[in-house]
Design a protein around this motif. Sequence first.
Motif, PDB file in Angstrom:
ATOM      1  N   UNK A  42       8.666   7.298  17.243  1.00 57.34           N
ATOM      2  CA  UNK A  42       7.316   7.436  16.706  1.00 57.34           C
ATOM      3  C   UNK A  42       7.392   7.559  15.183  1.00 57.34           C
ATOM      4  N   UNK A  43       6.451   6.912  14.504  1.00 58.56           N
ATOM      5  CA  UNK A  43       6.403   6.999  13.043  1.00 58.56           C
ATOM      6  C   UNK A  43       5.630   8.243  12.597  1.00 58.56           C
ATOM      7  N   UNK A  44       4.863   8.822  13.517  1.00 60.87           N
ATOM      8  CA  UNK A  44       4.046   9.997  13.162  1.00 60.87           C
ATOM      9  C   UNK A  44       4.198  11.045  14.276  1.00 60.87           C
ATOM     10  N   UNK A  45       3.706  12.250  13.993  1.00 60.93           N
ATOM     11  CA  UNK A  45       3.730  13.304  15.027  1.00 60.93           C
ATOM     12  C   UNK A  45       2.898  12.859  16.230  1.00 60.93           C
ATOM     13  N   UNK A  46       3.429  13.100  17.414  1.00 64.85           N
ATOM     14  CA  UNK A  46       2.696  12.761  18.641  1.00 64.85           C
ATOM     15  C   UNK A  46       2.621  14.013  19.515  1.00 64.85           C
ATOM     16  N   UNK A  47       1.408  14.379  19.923  1.00 71.91           N
ATOM     17  CA  UNK A  47       1.201  15.554  20.762  1.00 71.91           C
ATOM     18  C   UNK A  47       0.637  15.123  22.101  1.00 71.91           C
TER      19      UNK A  47
END
Length: 405
Positions: free
Chosen positions: A316-321
């Motif tokens: 993932x390039x960004x935070x994933x919740x």
Amino acid sequence: MKLTQEQNDMLNGVHGEAVAYSMRIQVGMGRIFGAKRMVPITRAHVALSAQDADVWFVEKMLGMGGKCKIAPTVNPSIDLSYLNQHLAQIPEAGLDIVSRTNEAYKKIGAVLSFNCTPYLQQNVPAFGEVVGFSESSATPYVNSVLGARTNRESSQSALCAAITGLVPEYGLLLDENRRAEILVEVKAKIKDDFDYQLLGWCYPLVHNGPEVPAFLGIDERATPEGFMNFGAQLNTSGAVGLYHVVGITPEAPDERIVFGGKPPKRKVTIGDEELDMVRRKICGGPGKVDFAMFGCPHLTIRQVADIARICEGKKFAVDVWVLTSSLTKELAQRMGLQEIINRSGGHVIADTCIDVPPCWRPYYGGVGVTDSPKCAYYNEIRKIDFKIRPLGVAIESAIAGEVRL
Ligand code: F3S
């Protein structure tokens, strides 16, 4: 309202102060809505929010010696230790309110499920059961998909119901109020779970009123996730505690029965044009995102598995919740799904809501991607701008760091 001797005793304090206080609230509500009597419930769900008014009310009940007669399941709060470790230190005020909320619900006798889809696991009513449920995706699911009966309780009135074991009999508990009055002809092709998000958001924009709608033209039964999405959006964009899908949901075998033999009060149509209007209005255009958030309502194991399938072997390039229940997180661990998501850099978190003010502070003012209009809407006040896409597209966007289409 006609109360039994025992109910009068409850109202007059024979069974303690908290029972009397709860009864005063419930009998008052019953009088406002024209209830003739109080009826017993078999289940309750309290949409705790770990916010000031919520903790004030449950602590007040505890102070009066309150204890639940029917142990309610409860909505998510925050997994403080996970967020402290993986996102940011939660401010002192936030820590205090969350631990006070959790402690109070424990003492009052709630089932600490911290999950907003109790109707899929842990607290699943059967057809005809009378229950006291709050939570926007829960009330329509319980009423419409399961055929149980609840009004749209607030977290406070649901807690009162859990304490007394009773609810005033009005509104959606009565046969005559469960019949449809609005006929919604669905001309748009509803092909997946995401289309139910849009359809659910769309209906209250086309007709906003207290009447029960019956949707006609949906030929295939939605998945549990589709129904979950549908109710969550209907009851956020509008205030729909009960809907019917003709030929599919239990109280709508055909058009005549669902309308009680009467003609509809109004007919409306939802076609591709209306769904496109919703898409343009709420989904946002392409562009970079700072993070991704899923699980409003909490994701099922099938949805967690879909995420793992898409992100396996990628970063993932960004935070994933990924927000889910503790039971589903446990399943995800056993099935190796959590490890896959973690290896891609994503988080699977239990017990946590997208709408608990102190915990998502690092994303305030940022741009996110989600599959849930409800998630986007609730976070507008925090100046988070969400782009809304189908779950699979949103996961791909989190891998790319941008929504491309
Ligand atoms: Fe669940 Fe919180 Fe959304 S309770 S439905 S995650 S606002």
